[in-house]
Enzyme design. Structure first.
Site, PDB file in Angstrom:
ATOM      1  N   GLU A   1       0.881  -1.184   0.000  1.00 43.52           N
ATOM      2  CA  GLU A   1       0.000   0.000   0.000  1.00 43.52           C
ATOM      3  C   GLU A   1       0.912   1.227   0.000  1.00 43.52           C
ATOM      4  O   GLU A   1       0.968   1.996   0.954  1.00 43.52           O
ATOM      5  CB  GLU A   1      -0.914  -0.009   1.244  1.00 43.52           C
ATOM      6  CG  GLU A   1      -2.034   1.032   1.185  1.00 43.52           C
ATOM      7  CD  GLU A   1      -2.860   1.088   2.475  1.00 43.52           C
ATOM      8  OE1 GLU A   1      -2.496   0.422   3.467  1.00 43.52           O
ATOM      9  OE2 GLU A   1      -3.883   1.807   2.489  1.00 43.52           O
TER      10      GLU A   1
ATOM     11  N   HIS B   1      -4.567  -4.949  -0.287  1.00 47.29           N
ATOM     12  CA  HIS B   1      -4.254  -3.942  -1.319  1.00 47.29           C
ATOM     13  C   HIS B   1      -3.356  -4.485  -2.434  1.00 47.29           C
ATOM     14  O   HIS B   1      -3.758  -4.591  -3.571  1.00 47.29           O
ATOM     15  CB  HIS B   1      -3.633  -2.660  -0.729  1.00 47.29           C
ATOM     16  CG  HIS B   1      -4.560  -1.935   0.182  1.00 47.29           C
ATOM     17  ND1 HIS B   1      -5.686  -1.293  -0.287  1.00 47.29           N
ATOM     18  CD2 HIS B   1      -4.551  -1.758   1.526  1.00 47.29           C
ATOM     19  CE1 HIS B   1      -6.315  -0.738   0.742  1.00 47.29           C
ATOM     20  NE2 HIS B   1      -5.658  -1.015   1.854  1.00 47.29           N
TER      21      HIS B   1
HETATM   22 ZN   LIG Z   1      -6.870  -1.843   5.222  1.00 39.17          ZN
END
Ligand SMILES: [Zn+2]
Ligand SMILES: *[C@@H]1O[C@H](CO)[C@@H](O)[C@H](O)[C@H]1NC(C)=O
Ligand SMILES: *[C@@H]1O[C@H](CO)[C@@H](O)[C@H](O)[C@H]1NC(C)=O
Ligand SMILES: *[C@@H]1O[C@H](CO)[C@@H](O)[C@H](O)[C@H]1NC(C)=O
Ligand SMILES: *[C@@H]1O[C@H](CO)[C@@H](O)[C@H](O)[C@H]1NC(C)=O
Ligand SMILES: *[C@@H]1O[C@H](CO)[C@@H](O)[C@H](O)[C@H]1NC(C)=O
Length: 513
Positions: free
Chosen positions: A361, A386
């Site tokens: 991320e 992510h």
């Molecule tokens: Zn999260």
């Protein structure tokens, strides 16, 4: 245009050139080559191998007509919600016909959510802060704290906070309570009218993000509110046609009015009980599992303890506690590699503790943070939270795919937290195009002004999927949400059966229209 010649001459020359070119190129089977390429691309797209029944084809046709109209119009007006900041786009999205179909669609499961980022602040303001015994404390820095108590809580000696005030009394003294309540609401969410101005960079938005956690903490960890929060979360997702949730939960102490606090086991039991209570009145609701999560800003020694706790919880509640994750901002936190000694404890002890690690991320390619993706793979993470940076790691990409480990794509979160501006440029575009294992989720919809999963599905369907994604893409995403969940194989079977029934009803209702 040719250089130097008069415009009449050059026009004549280009005409001649065009004749020559079209004559000689017509010998090359360009359409055949194009079709072959288009076909090859079509075959690998997410959901492409699904065969739709007649009614589904009909619905798909209508859905795609609406979608094309919306995109075509946006190309003219240059107003396309996925390319705009969600805070501006939300109103437009909610007017979209595609959005309304997506809302009714049984979307399966939400696999990437955080415990107290689910509900919008409105309920906290209008219901929770109006409950009895609610105290408020204003810090000099402007951050708020709340606490429910029988008698006025005492201040921490070191900090210079104002005294705790009973909110009921405070409101009574106010000239304009609406104005105050509006200002409270603003402290419970990231939403602003001008996000580009309010949050100049990622530091700004994360600072506010952390403040929200801190502010709502005193409200949501009060036992009666804790229960209601869980119940309402399930309700909100269920109304959004989501049947099953996996929640990253920090399991911080929950307190009672007299100051007594409960341990993590109590919290897990409460999640379980509330979910069972909810299921009683909602037979299509499949359930809730927790992923115990700690903060990646902590020292490795503390994370070692958390791993022990996670193993114990996973053993005591095998059906409720699915595993472990680390949460908080990756860019400023410890790397997974920093935590290797802690994260290898289960393997060393021969204990099975599934990981659901946030990784990648970040926008910072080639940093130690970026390499979290390597370690998430090596540590056998069940899914990748992510995986925003995954396209920069071809070897990790390849191995994750071989092991069928999905990424959890949260479009609105990535945009609001400033990893990407225009969602047509989200890395998941390329992953969707090659049918990479993925699920769509909403991370902290309550902080972003979103609800359930539909806003994120809209962004994924319109912005990430573009003109190519159709009903098969959507159906595959819903199926993936069960396939990649931590439900047992028999639970998955039941869940999919329940979902299929809902799906068929959804299709039949649209056909009737
Ligand atoms: Zn999260
Ligand atoms: C808050 O909501 C609960 C139900 O969720 C309700 O029982 C209670 O009366 C509400 N309280 C206030 C102050 O609105
Ligand atoms: C609190 O205020 C005192 C005196 O104004 C100051 O010396 C101290 O640094 C402040 N403490 C904090 C934590 O801000
Ligand atoms: C109170 O504040 C709200 C919001 O700012 C405003 O709309 C309203 O007119 C105010 N009411 C009074 C009585 O001033
Ligand atoms: C993690 O810890 C940091 C530092 O104490 C704090 O700022 C942040 O809000 C925490 N994050 C979460 C999700 O609890
Ligand atoms: C990950 O799984 C593989 C295959 O099951 C196993 O050999 C390896 O030891 C596991 N790694 C860790 C860190 O547990």
């Amino acid at each position: 245009m040719l250089l130097g010649g008069s415009s009449g001459q050059s026009a004549l020359l280009s005409l001649l050139w065009a004749v020559v070119v079209s004559f000689s190129y017509s010998a090359i089977p360009i359409d055949e080559a194009r079709n072959e390429l288009l076909n090859r691309e079509k075959m690998v797209r997410l959901g492409e191998h699904l065969v739709l029944r007649k009614e589904e084809e009909q619905v798909n046709g209508n859905l795609m007509t609406l979608k094309k109209a919306e995109i075509t119009k946006a190309m003219k007006t240059q107003e396309f919600p996925p390319s705009m900041h969600f805070f501006h786009a939300k109103k437009l999205i909610e007017k979209s016909d595609v959005f309304h179909i997506l809302k009714k669609m049984p979307k399966g499961a939400a696999l990437h959510l955080h415990d107290f980022g689910i509900l919008d602040g409105d309920w906290l303001v209008k219901n929770v802060t109006y409950r009895q015994h609610c105290y408020i404390c204003f810090n000099p820095s402007g951050t708020l704290q709340f606490r429910f108590a029988h008698s006025t809580p005492s201040n921490n000696k070191q900090d210079n906070s104002s005294k705790w005030i009973l909110l009921e009394n405070y409101r009574r003294e106010l000239q304009n309570v609406t104005e105050f309540d509006n200002s409270l609401l603003k402290t419970f969410t990231l939403v602003t009218e001008n996000p580009e101005v309010t949050y100049a960079d990622q530091h700004d938005i994360w600072a506010k993000f952390d403040t929200i956690f801190h502010t709502v903490s005193g409200l949501v960890h009060y036992a009666p509110v804790f229960r209601d929060y869980i119940f309402r979360s399930l309700e909100e997702f269920f109304l959004d046609n989501v049947m099953y949730l996996e929640l990253r939960a920090m399991l911080l102490p929950v307190y009672e009015l007299n100051g007594e606090t409960h341990d993590k086991e109590w919290s897990v039991r409460t999640y379980k009980e509330v979910a069972e209570l909810f299921a009683k009145d909602h037979p299509e609701f499949i359930g809730l599992k927790l992923i115990y999560s700690d903060n990646r800003s902590k020292d490795v020694s503390l994370i070692k303890e958390s791993i022990q706790t996670a193993m114990a919880l996973h053993t005591s509640f095998p059906k409720t506690v699915a595993g472990f994750d680390l949460v908080g901002r990756e860019d400023t936190g410890h790397t997974l590699y920093d935590y290797r000694e802690a994260l290898l404890i289960p393997t060393m002890e021969g204990v099975k503790l599934p990981y659901f690690l946030h990784a990648g991320e970040t926008d910072w390619q080639g940093t130690s943070i970026d390499n979290n993706l390597l370690d998430a793979l090596i540590l056998n993470s069940t899914r990748i939270g992510h995986g925003f940076a995954l396209s920069k790691h071809p070897a990790v990409m390849e191995d994750l795919r071989k092991r069928d480990i999905p990424i959890e794509v949260c479009p609105i979160s990535n945009q609001v937290l400033k990893l990407v501006t225009d969602l047509r440029n989200h890395p998941a575009v390329a992953f969707m195009a090659i049918g990479y294992p993925m699920v769509i989720s909403s991370d902290d919809p309550g902080f972003f002004g979103a609800k359930g999963l539909t806003h994120d599905f809209y962004e994924a369907f319109m912005g990430i999927g573009g003109m190519n994604a159709d009903l098969r893409t959507l159906k595959q995403l819903a199926i993936n949400s069960f396939k990649y969940s931590s439900l047992s194989s028999s639970e998955k079977k039941t869940a999919l059966q329940t979902w299929e029934k809902e799906w068929d009803t959804f299709i039949d209702n649209l056909v009737k229209k």
